[in-house]
Design a protein around this motif. Sequence first.
Motif, PDB file in Angstrom:
ATOM      1  N   GLU A 119     -34.159 -27.381 -24.271  1.00 23.56           N
ATOM      2  CA  GLU A 119     -34.764 -28.660 -24.605  1.00 23.56           C
ATOM      3  C   GLU A 119     -34.405 -29.082 -26.027  1.00 23.56           C
ATOM      4  O   GLU A 119     -34.081 -30.242 -26.275  1.00 23.56           O
ATOM      5  CB  GLU A 119     -36.296 -28.596 -24.448  1.00 23.56           C
ATOM      6  N   ILE A 120     -34.446 -28.135 -26.942  1.00 16.45           N
ATOM      7  CA  ILE A 120     -34.111 -28.444 -28.335  1.00 16.45           C
ATOM      8  C   ILE A 120     -32.649 -28.852 -28.452  1.00 16.45           C
ATOM      9  O   ILE A 120     -32.324 -29.801 -29.159  1.00 16.45           O
ATOM     10  CB  ILE A 120     -34.465 -27.261 -29.261  1.00 16.45           C
ATOM     11  N   LYS A 121     -31.775 -28.179 -27.725  1.00 14.26           N
ATOM     12  CA  LYS A 121     -30.347 -28.538 -27.745  1.00 14.26           C
ATOM     13  C   LYS A 121     -30.150 -29.961 -27.224  1.00 14.26           C
ATOM     14  O   LYS A 121     -29.432 -30.767 -27.818  1.00 14.26           O
ATOM     15  CB  LYS A 121     -29.552 -27.524 -26.903  1.00 14.26           C
ATOM     16  N   MET A 122     -30.780 -30.277 -26.103  1.00  8.03           N
ATOM     17  CA  MET A 122     -30.639 -31.603 -25.515  1.00  8.03           C
ATOM     18  C   MET A 122     -31.201 -32.669 -26.454  1.00  8.03           C
ATOM     19  O   MET A 122     -30.553 -33.691 -26.720  1.00  8.03           O
ATOM     20  CB  MET A 122     -31.347 -31.672 -24.158  1.00  8.03           C
TER      21      MET A 122
ATOM     22  N   GLU B  21     -40.774 -34.079 -19.845  1.00  8.28           N
ATOM     23  CA  GLU B  21     -40.749 -35.128 -20.875  1.00  8.28           C
ATOM     24  C   GLU B  21     -39.354 -35.223 -21.491  1.00  8.28           C
ATOM     25  O   GLU B  21     -38.815 -36.314 -21.673  1.00  8.28           O
ATOM     26  CB  GLU B  21     -41.789 -34.842 -21.962  1.00  8.28           C
ATOM     27  N   VAL B  22     -38.759 -34.102 -21.796  1.00 10.58           N
ATOM     28  CA  VAL B  22     -37.413 -34.082 -22.368  1.00 10.58           C
ATOM     29  C   VAL B  22     -36.392 -34.585 -21.356  1.00 10.58           C
ATOM     30  O   VAL B  22     -35.541 -35.414 -21.676  1.00 10.58           O
ATOM     31  CB  VAL B  22     -37.030 -32.663 -22.862  1.00 10.58           C
ATOM     32  N   LEU B  23     -36.482 -34.114 -20.135  1.00 11.36           N
ATOM     33  CA  LEU B  23     -35.542 -34.529 -19.101  1.00 11.36           C
ATOM     34  C   LEU B  23     -35.652 -36.029 -18.828  1.00 11.36           C
ATOM     35  O   LEU B  23     -34.631 -36.720 -18.727  1.00 11.36           O
ATOM     36  CB  LEU B  23     -35.775 -33.727 -17.816  1.00 11.36           C
ATOM     37  N   ASP B  24     -36.855 -36.554 -18.742  1.00  7.51           N
ATOM     38  CA  ASP B  24     -37.045 -37.996 -18.521  1.00  7.51           C
ATOM     39  C   ASP B  24     -36.486 -38.809 -19.683  1.00  7.51           C
ATOM     40  O   ASP B  24     -35.851 -39.849 -19.475  1.00  7.51           O
ATOM     41  CB  ASP B  24     -38.529 -38.327 -18.322  1.00  7.51           C
ATOM     42  N   PHE B  25     -36.717 -38.340 -20.896  1.00  8.01           N
ATOM     43  CA  PHE B  25     -36.191 -39.025 -22.080  1.00  8.01           C
ATOM     44  C   PHE B  25     -34.662 -39.025 -22.046  1.00  8.01           C
ATOM     45  O   PHE B  25     -34.022 -40.044 -22.321  1.00  8.01           O
ATOM     46  CB  PHE B  25     -36.712 -38.364 -23.358  1.00  8.01           C
ATOM     47  N   ALA B  26     -34.069 -37.903 -21.691  1.00 12.43           N
ATOM     48  CA  ALA B  26     -32.609 -37.806 -21.614  1.00 12.43           C
ATOM     49  C   ALA B  26     -32.058 -38.764 -20.559  1.00 12.43           C
ATOM     50  O   ALA B  26     -31.045 -39.443 -20.786  1.00 12.43           O
ATOM     51  CB  ALA B  26     -32.189 -36.370 -21.296  1.00 12.43           C
TER      52      ALA B  26
ATOM     53  N   MET C   4     -40.041 -35.654 -31.007  1.00 12.76           N
ATOM     54  CA  MET C   4     -40.028 -34.625 -29.966  1.00 12.76           C
ATOM     55  C   MET C   4     -39.485 -33.303 -30.507  1.00 12.76           C
ATOM     56  O   MET C   4     -39.978 -32.228 -30.156  1.00 12.76           O
ATOM     57  CB  MET C   4     -39.216 -35.106 -28.758  1.00 12.76           C
ATOM     58  N   LEU C   5     -38.483 -33.374 -31.358  1.00 19.37           N
ATOM     59  CA  LEU C   5     -37.941 -32.161 -31.982  1.00 19.37           C
ATOM     60  C   LEU C   5     -38.989 -31.505 -32.873  1.00 19.37           C
ATOM     61  O   LEU C   5     -39.167 -30.285 -32.852  1.00 19.37           O
ATOM     62  CB  LEU C   5     -36.681 -32.485 -32.788  1.00 19.37           C
ATOM     63  N   LYS C   6     -39.670 -32.327 -33.647  1.00 17.36           N
ATOM     64  CA  LYS C   6     -40.704 -31.807 -34.543  1.00 17.36           C
ATOM     65  C   LYS C   6     -41.816 -31.139 -33.745  1.00 17.36           C
ATOM     66  O   LYS C   6     -42.273 -30.055 -34.105  1.00 17.36           O
ATOM     67  CB  LYS C   6     -41.274 -32.937 -35.399  1.00 17.36           C
ATOM     68  N   ALA C   7     -42.222 -31.752 -32.647  1.00 17.39           N
ATOM     69  CA  ALA C   7     -43.284 -31.187 -31.811  1.00 17.39           C
ATOM     70  C   ALA C   7     -42.873 -29.850 -31.203  1.00 17.39           C
ATOM     71  O   ALA C   7     -43.724 -29.013 -30.884  1.00 17.39           O
ATOM     72  CB  ALA C   7     -43.652 -32.165 -30.694  1.00 17.39           C
ATOM     73  N   ARG C   8     -41.556 -29.650 -31.065  1.00 17.60           N
ATOM     74  CA  ARG C   8     -41.046 -28.403 -30.483  1.00 17.60           C
ATOM     75  C   ARG C   8     -40.545 -27.439 -31.562  1.00 17.60           C
ATOM     76  O   ARG C   8     -39.879 -26.464 -31.266  1.00 17.60           O
ATOM     77  CB  ARG C   8     -39.949 -28.730 -29.463  1.00 17.60           C
TER      78      ARG C   8
END
Length: 144
Positions: A4-7, A121-126, A55-59
């Motif tokens: 997720e962080i990579k994406m 959430e990450v996949l939907d954003f991508a 999103m990165l900060k939250a992760r």
Amino acid sequence: METEIKMLSDIHKNADMGQDTLRHILDATKDTEFSKTVSRQMQEYEKAFQVSGQMLKARHAPEEQKEAPMISKWMAHMNINRKSMQDMQTSKLAEMLIQGSTMGVTSLTRQIRDYDGEDTEVLDFAKKQLKREEKNIDELKKFL
């Protein structure tokens, strides 16, 4: 979490690069209609940059994963300057933007296809970002 962080990092860097490049393109064009399209796309990149950053900060992503490399930005600026000095036609600028967006589409499509995480959430954003990139390409085609 690493996937997720990579994406998100790739989306974030692409948005950083996109907004930076589009600012530079705006300085190089006199075409009003093209400027409107570029400005709207730049706003989309700015929003994607903000959301992906949050999103990165939250992760708890490491800081080095959050910005496009300066050398990449510099090379994009040099490419725009070189091509602009040769020929400032809107069609050439649109072509350069389409090429950049196409690289983003290719990378994001691959990551979405290979995604095996559980963070929807990450996949939907991508997926939304991919659709934006594809839409941007379609909009720029009319300037070729």
